[in-house]
Design a protein around this motif. Structure first.
Motif, short mmCIF file in Angstrom:
data_model
loop_
_atom_site.label_atom_id
_atom_site.label_comp_id
_atom_site.label_asym_id
_atom_site.label_seq_id
_atom_site.Cartn_x
_atom_site.Cartn_y
_atom_site.Cartn_z
N PRO A 280 0.80 -1.24 0.00
CA PRO A 280 0.00 0.00 0.00
C PRO A 280 0.83 1.28 0.00
O PRO A 280 0.25 2.37 -0.02
N ILE A 281 2.16 1.16 0.03
CA ILE A 281 2.99 2.37 -0.04
C ILE A 281 3.80 2.42 -1.33
O ILE A 281 4.59 3.35 -1.52
N CYS A 282 3.62 1.45 -2.22
CA CYS A 282 4.45 1.39 -3.42
C CYS A 282 4.09 2.51 -4.41
O CYS A 282 3.01 3.11 -4.32
N ASP A 283 4.98 2.77 -5.34
CA ASP A 283 4.76 3.79 -6.37
C ASP A 283 3.46 3.55 -7.11
O ASP A 283 2.68 4.48 -7.35
N GLY A 284 3.25 2.30 -7.52
CA GLY A 284 2.07 1.99 -8.32
C GLY A 284 0.78 2.34 -7.64
O GLY A 284 -0.14 2.90 -8.26
N TYR A 285 0.69 2.02 -6.35
CA TYR A 285 -0.55 2.33 -5.61
C TYR A 285 -0.74 3.83 -5.50
O TYR A 285 -1.83 4.36 -5.78
N CYS A 286 0.30 4.54 -5.09
CA CYS A 286 0.20 6.00 -4.93
C CYS A 286 -0.13 6.68 -6.25
O CYS A 286 -0.95 7.60 -6.31
N ASP A 287 0.52 6.22 -7.33
CA ASP A 287 0.30 6.81 -8.65
C ASP A 287 -1.13 6.57 -9.13
O ASP A 287 -1.81 7.49 -9.59
N SER A 288 -1.60 5.32 -9.01
CA SER A 288 -2.93 5.00 -9.52
C SER A 288 -4.03 5.70 -8.71
O SER A 288 -5.03 6.16 -9.28
N ILE A 289 -3.83 5.83 -7.40
CA ILE A 289 -4.82 6.53 -6.56
C ILE A 289 -4.84 8.02 -6.88
O ILE A 289 -5.91 8.64 -6.99
N ALA A 290 -3.65 8.61 -7.03
CA ALA A 290 -3.58 10.04 -7.37
C ALA A 290 -4.26 10.31 -8.71
O ALA A 290 -5.02 11.27 -8.85
N CYS A 291 -3.99 9.46 -9.69
CA CYS A 291 -4.58 9.65 -11.01
C CYS A 291 -6.09 9.38 -11.00
O CYS A 291 -6.85 10.04 -11.72
N PHE A 292 -6.51 8.42 -10.19
CA PHE A 292 -7.95 8.17 -10.03
C PHE A 292 -8.62 9.42 -9.47
O PHE A 292 -9.73 9.79 -9.91
N ALA A 293 -7.97 10.10 -8.54
CA ALA A 293 -8.52 11.34 -7.98
C ALA A 293 -8.64 12.42 -9.05
O ALA A 293 -9.62 13.18 -9.07
N ILE A 294 -7.67 12.48 -9.96
CA ILE A 294 -7.70 13.48 -11.04
C ILE A 294 -8.90 13.24 -11.95
O ILE A 294 -9.67 14.15 -12.24
N VAL A 295 -9.05 11.99 -12.43
CA VAL A 295 -10.08 11.72 -13.44
C VAL A 295 -11.48 11.66 -12.85
O VAL A 295 -12.47 11.77 -13.58
#
Length: 412
Positions: A280-295
């Motif tokens: 839950p702290i990996c790049d992939g999780y943080c990136d996908s969650i941040a981008c989900f927030a954008i879209v």
């Protein structure tokens, strides 16, 4: 070449090992090592480590022949830990494998040089995952030099080496060089008969698509990312890191077109669910969650990601991850945007060459200061961005131009 058939026999080996794990002769059999490799490829990491534990226990450090096998086994161990996002342990295992292979004297066999090349590459990639790019490049260049002594029959392994080197070029901001190198890798895969369902080919496609996205080549990117996704779903019975990376890439491509944000959200959501199970702290999780927030234009999720990033001081995140987090924060949380931007700049300052992302990070920080009504700081960072404008085909350059175009009076 045929991953699904290999998995069937790997599971057969795994069942036998419970009956024969005390028998040295069987445990030293090639089948046990191969089964461990298959489980690693298909995302069954615990099964892979169990088999590696068994086979390692039946080898000694007394002969060069045993050392070669042990070096390979610890190298595989490193790759399993890497897939689980435990990069410090992955580097430790790879360095141990390197120590073993380098302790062998006067071995000029083809297998020795081949294995030495593979291990140097693994060490290099683990350094890259820790954002120690100079160390990574040094090890990768050592591997490339050794590859000149590797047999022509291992050309597919050399192609895979250059695939990882291409990814490292992308991470260091050498986008055009990365794209050119990937094209050569794919050509070599074709010549070597690497099938469309090969994990190597699909990983290369995903990473190649990432480079194409950064170069604004979205049509080519979606072609290769889609091929990667199809291939990975054919290879793997269960969701894993490889699938999550392809889903994340698909989300990035569809995010470019705002009319397709609903589709992009589906990819990001699916990727986030897989990444979260891995780490839950990996790049992939943080990136996908941040981008989900954008879209989805969600204003709460970005703070959750910000908290993850700032509370894990020992982990160094990828610059593209930090940029996506900045983009998710910037409309509502300018102070947090600036703090993440400073983290990104600190990483980019370690690059010997000016990274293509630097201009965009400066622009985002400048925009954040502007939102805080601090026009002096805003002007300083926007001018830095304007002075760092390079690589005009880069998606970072295009986004930077949009920001600078909205505040022309500050940089005149």
């Amino acid at each position: 070449i045929d991953t699904l058939s290999r998995l069937k026999y790997a599971e057969y080996v795994y069942n036998i090992i419970d009956l024969k794990k005390e028998e040295c002769k069987f445990c030293r059999h090639l089948a046990v090592k191969e089964a461990a490799l298959v489980f690693k490829e298909v995302g069954k990491y615990n099964l892979s480590k169990k088999l590696l534990d068994v086979i390692i226990s039946h080898y000694q450090y007394t002969t060069d022949e045993d050392k070669l096998v042990l070096a390979e086994l610890y190298n595989n161990y490193s790759k399993v830990y890497s897939m689980e996002s435990n990069i410090l342990m992955a580097l430790k295992q790879a360095q141990y494998a390197e120590l073993i292979i380098d302790s062998i004297n006067n071995d000029n066999s083809e297998n020795y040089y081949y294995l030495q090349m593979i291990i140097k590459k693994t060490v290099g990639m683990q350094y890259a995952h820790l954002r120690k790019n100079e160390n990574a490049l040094e090890k990768m260049r050592e591997a490339i030099e050794i590859s000149k002594k590797v047999s022509e029959s291992q050309r597919h392994q050399i192609a895979n080496l250059y695939s990882d080197y291409s990814m490292l070029l992308c991470d260091t901001g050498e986008i055009c060089e990365s794209i050119n190198a990937y094209q050569q890798v794919i050509k070599l895969y074709d010549e070597c008969g690497i099938t469309k369902n090969s994990p190597w080919r699909n990983t290369t496609y995903t990473n190649y698509a990432d480079s194409l996205i950064l170069n604004s080549q979205y049509e080519d990117a979606i072609y290769f990312e889609y091929q990667a996704l199809l291939g990975k779903y054919c290879c793997y019975e269960e969701d894993n890191l490889a699938i999550a990376n392809a889903l994340l890439g698909m989300g990035h491509i569809y995010r470019v077109e705002k009319r397709l944000w609903d589709i992009s959200a589906l990819f990001y959501s699916k990727a986030a669910n897989i990444f979260k199970k891995i780490s839950p702290i990996c790049d992939g999780y943080c990136d996908s969650i941040a981008c989900f927030a954008i879209v989805t234009e969600n204003r709460e999720i970005p703070l959750e990601v910000y908290d993850i990033i700032t509370s894990n001081s020992t982990k160094i995140y990828l610059v593209p991850t930090l940029i996506d987090i900045m983009c998710s924060l910037k409309d509502v949380y300018p102070k947090q945007t600036i703090l993440i931007g400073e983290k990104a700049i600190n990483i980019l300052e370690n690059n010997k060459k000016c990274h293509v992302a630097k201009q965009y990070v400066y622009a985002l920080i400048g925009e954040a200061y502007y939102r805080l009504n601090d026009k002096i700081e805003a002007r300083e960072y926007l001018l830095k961005s304007a002075n760092n404008r390079i690589f005009p085909t880069s998606s970072y350059y295009i986004e930077t131009t949009k920001i600078l175009g909205e505040m022309p009076s500050l940089i005149e």
